[in-house]
Scaffold this motif. Structure first.
Motif, PDB file in Angstrom:
ATOM      1  N   ILE A  66      -3.624  -2.827   5.505  1.00 26.71           N
ATOM      2  CA  ILE A  66      -3.702  -1.375   5.704  1.00 26.71           C
ATOM      3  C   ILE A  66      -4.668  -0.761   4.692  1.00 26.71           C
ATOM      4  N   ALA A  67      -4.641  -1.265   3.453  1.00 24.08           N
ATOM      5  CA  ALA A  67      -5.558  -0.754   2.438  1.00 24.08           C
ATOM      6  C   ALA A  67      -7.004  -1.063   2.799  1.00 24.08           C
ATOM      7  N   ALA A  68      -7.251  -2.259   3.363  1.00 25.74           N
ATOM      8  CA  ALA A  68      -8.608  -2.602   3.776  1.00 25.74           C
ATOM      9  C   ALA A  68      -9.103  -1.696   4.898  1.00 25.74           C
ATOM     10  N   ARG A  69      -8.198  -1.255   5.743  1.00 26.98           N
ATOM     11  CA  ARG A  69      -8.582  -0.360   6.841  1.00 26.98           C
ATOM     12  C   ARG A  69      -8.781   1.073   6.370  1.00 26.98           C
ATOM     13  N   ASP A  70      -7.843   1.616   5.600  1.00 25.65           N
ATOM     14  CA  ASP A  70      -7.875   3.043   5.245  1.00 25.65           C
ATOM     15  C   ASP A  70      -8.721   3.317   4.007  1.00 25.65           C
ATOM     16  N   GLY A  71      -8.694   2.438   3.026  1.00 25.71           N
ATOM     17  CA  GLY A  71      -9.502   2.629   1.833  1.00 25.71           C
ATOM     18  C   GLY A  71      -8.971   3.645   0.846  1.00 25.71           C
ATOM     19  N   THR A 107       1.374  -3.001  10.888  1.00 22.60           N
ATOM     20  CA  THR A 107       0.151  -2.340  10.440  1.00 22.60           C
ATOM     21  C   THR A 107      -0.291  -1.238  11.394  1.00 22.60           C
ATOM     22  N   ASP A 108       0.098  -1.341  12.652  1.00 24.57           N
ATOM     23  CA  ASP A 108      -0.252  -0.290  13.606  1.00 24.57           C
ATOM     24  C   ASP A 108       0.596   0.963  13.432  1.00 24.57           C
ATOM     25  N   TRP A 151      -3.262   3.074  -5.437  1.00 24.79           N
ATOM     26  CA  TRP A 151      -2.294   4.062  -5.907  1.00 24.79           C
ATOM     27  C   TRP A 151      -1.491   4.692  -4.773  1.00 24.79           C
ATOM     28  N   CYS A 152      -1.796   4.366  -3.549  1.00 19.83           N
ATOM     29  CA  CYS A 152      -1.174   5.041  -2.402  1.00 19.83           C
ATOM     30  C   CYS A 152       0.124   4.348  -1.999  1.00 19.83           C
ATOM     31  N   GLU A 153       0.943   5.078  -1.262  1.00 17.50           N
ATOM     32  CA  GLU A 153       2.146   4.548  -0.647  1.00 17.50           C
ATOM     33  C   GLU A 153       1.876   4.342   0.841  1.00 17.50           C
ATOM     34  N   VAL A 154       2.599   3.402   1.450  1.00 25.30           N
ATOM     35  CA  VAL A 154       2.449   3.159   2.880  1.00 25.30           C
ATOM     36  C   VAL A 154       3.495   3.984   3.622  1.00 25.30           C
ATOM     37  N   HIS A 155       3.014   4.809   4.509  1.00 27.98           N
ATOM     38  CA  HIS A 155       3.868   5.745   5.240  1.00 27.98           C
ATOM     39  C   HIS A 155       4.088   5.259   6.665  1.00 27.98           C
ATOM     40  N   HIS A 156       5.350   5.235   7.106  1.00 30.52           N
ATOM     41  CA  HIS A 156       5.658   4.963   8.504  1.00 30.52           C
ATOM     42  C   HIS A 156       5.293   6.189   9.333  1.00 30.52           C
ATOM     43  N   VAL A 157       4.314   6.057  10.231  1.00 28.93           N
ATOM     44  CA  VAL A 157       3.948   7.190  11.080  1.00 28.93           C
ATOM     45  C   VAL A 157       5.123   7.550  11.979  1.00 28.93           C
TER      46      VAL A 157
END
Length: 478
Positions: free
Chosen positions: A378-383, A413-414, A396-402
């Motif tokens: 996800i980091a490679a996609r969003d940056g 990841t989707d 430094w970001c958190e991963v958010h469930h859409v």
């Protein structure tokens, strides 16, 4: 000049002033009825009276302090059962210790002195002394001037110090230009400037003493926040300042509206959205993100065999109630259950079920919401944070469930996007909308930015690199 009336004994004169002030209390309820001009004049006159009374406080404290230095039975503090003059003044006035010391210190430098032979000597700061006694300068402003001059008197040129005293008194009173006196904040800046000018070499700080003072203290939770105080080394502040400067996102201008752009046109780097946070709030959020990233680092020491983990306890009924509360380990008072929701969205969840007596009746296994490999993808996609204009990096970001995990959203990841701590914290209330389109994040701006509610492709690692390359030639031209 009119002859000053003789009120007799000073104590009797002050008592009369006290009675007059008592009578003035009946006027407090009538202030709101004054005109604008009269309200301003009233504030000015009251402050002038206050400065005169403050000058008397300084002189009274100084006199008691001097008499408390007498030897033997003549010591005034000892006569009243106090250890020193400061304690005696505190008990008589109920003023805090710091204020008492400030008054005594100011009186010592602005009152007449006696030589070793008993002769009367002028004050160390005659211009400031006159301004205080005439009620033209407040004692807090006078203390700023006096303390600065006291700190440099052994190294500053006497003529320059006298010039500084005169200039600062003129500035504080407005006597030289005839203009309004400067504000306290403006005077403080000028005092600091004169201090640097008078003591250009200065006294280098003792490194060991400075290092010994370092430390951070955390106060109790009050009104939803903790107060943090302390002393930091220059190295720490330098590191923090670099982080804050890099990620504070100082551009707060509105970027161009999407215009005719549709959902196939992504957000671009020049479309910077207004950030309504204060600078202090930005610094807090950047520090929060950096510390969260540190807890995820493989180099961070483990606690109990696992990475440092924030433990949140919440009852099942509180988890679903609108006004439910949760408990964070290390924090003494409850927090809203929404905190548990947000933490559960990014970390690991382990369900522990208690009966009414507090006995553990069921212990679930630890469930990792997004694993290490998913996060890297996800980091490679969003940056970085997918909100346009946000510069917080991916680490430094958190991963958010859409689609919320609690509502059945898959841990895939989707269904995950990167959000910084601040945007993740406020995603439910900020107006930003996020959706996934075939595994690609799309962002909708709040209505006050784009009332049409169009979803557009979120910034990605690829578009961020392109934006950085476009900005490099401009940077070299400056």
């Amino acid at each position: 000049m009119d002859e000053v009336p003789d009120f007799g004994d000073p104590l009797d004169a002050v008592s009369r002033v006290g009675l007059a002030c008592w009578d003035l209390r009946d006027q407090l309820g009538r202030i709101s009825g004054l005109s604008d001009a009269d309200a301003v004049d009233f504030a000015r006159v009251v402050e002038e009276c206050g400065r005169t009374l403050d000058a008397l406080r300084v002189r009274a404290a100084g006199e008691v302090a001097k008499r408390s230095l007498r030897p033997g039975d003549q010591n005034l503090a000892a006569q009243r059962g106090c250890r020193n003059g400061t304690e005696l003044i505190e008990r008589v006035t109920q003023a805090p210790t710091g204020e008492v010391l400030r008054r005594v210190r100011l009186d010592k430098r602005t009152s007449s002195r006696l030589s070793l032979t008993g002769e009367s000597l002028p004050p160390l700061l005659p211009e400031l002394a006159t301004a205080i006694d005439e009620g033209r300068v407040g004692t807090q402003a006078a203390s700023q001037i006096s303390d600065m001059l006291a700190g440099v008197e052994h190294r500053a040129d006497p003529e320059m110090a006298a010039l500084a005293e005169q200039a600062l008194v003129d500035l504080a009173t407005g006597s030289e230009t005839g203009a309004l006196p400067c504000t306290f904040a403006e005077l403080k800046v000028n005092v600091q400037t004169w201090g640097i000018l008078l003591d250009q070499d200065g006294t280098p700080p003792d490194p060991e003493r400075a290092a010994a003072r370092r430390g951070i203290t955390v106060g109790v939770l009050k009104d939803g926040v903790h107060r943090v105080d302390g002393y930091a080394t220059p190295e720490l502040i330098g590191v923090l300042q670099r982080l804050w400067d890099a990620h504070a996102n100082p551009a707060v201008r509105f970027g161009p509206l999407p215009g005719d752009k549709g959902p196939d046109e992504p957000w671009t780097g020049d479309e910077v959205i207004a950030d309504l946070r204060t600078p202090a709030q930005k610094r807090h959020d950047i520090l929060q993100a950096a510390l969260d990233a540190a807890t995820r680092s493989e180099q961070t020491p483990t606690l109990g065999g696992a990475a440092p983990t924030l433990l949140v306890h919440v009852a099942l009924e509180d988890l679903t109630a609108p006004n439910g509360t949760a408990a964070i380990e290390g924090v003494d008072v409850p927090v809203p259950a929404t905190v548990a929701h947000r933490i559960a969205c990014t970390g690991a969840v382990q369900k522990v079920v208690f009966d009414r007596n507090g006995r553990i009746v069921r212990l679930g296994t630890k469930e990792r919401l997004f694993n290490h490999h998913q996060r890297k993808a996800i980091a490679a996609r969003d940056g970085g944070c997918v909100i346009p204009g946000c510069t917080v990096p991916a680490a430094w970001c958190e991963v958010h469930h859409v689609e919320e995990h609690a509502s059945g959203g898959p841990t895939h990841t989707d269904n995950g996007v990167l959000l910084c701590w601040w945007h993740h914290h406020t995603i439910e209330t900020s107006g930003w909308g996020i959706r996934m389109n075939l595994g690609v994040p799309e962002i909708k701006a709040p209505p006050w930015i784009d009332p049409r509610g169009i979803y557009r492709k979120a910034p990605t690692a690829l578009t961020r690199r392109r934006a950085r390359r476009r900005s490099r030639p401009l940077a070299r031209q400056r």
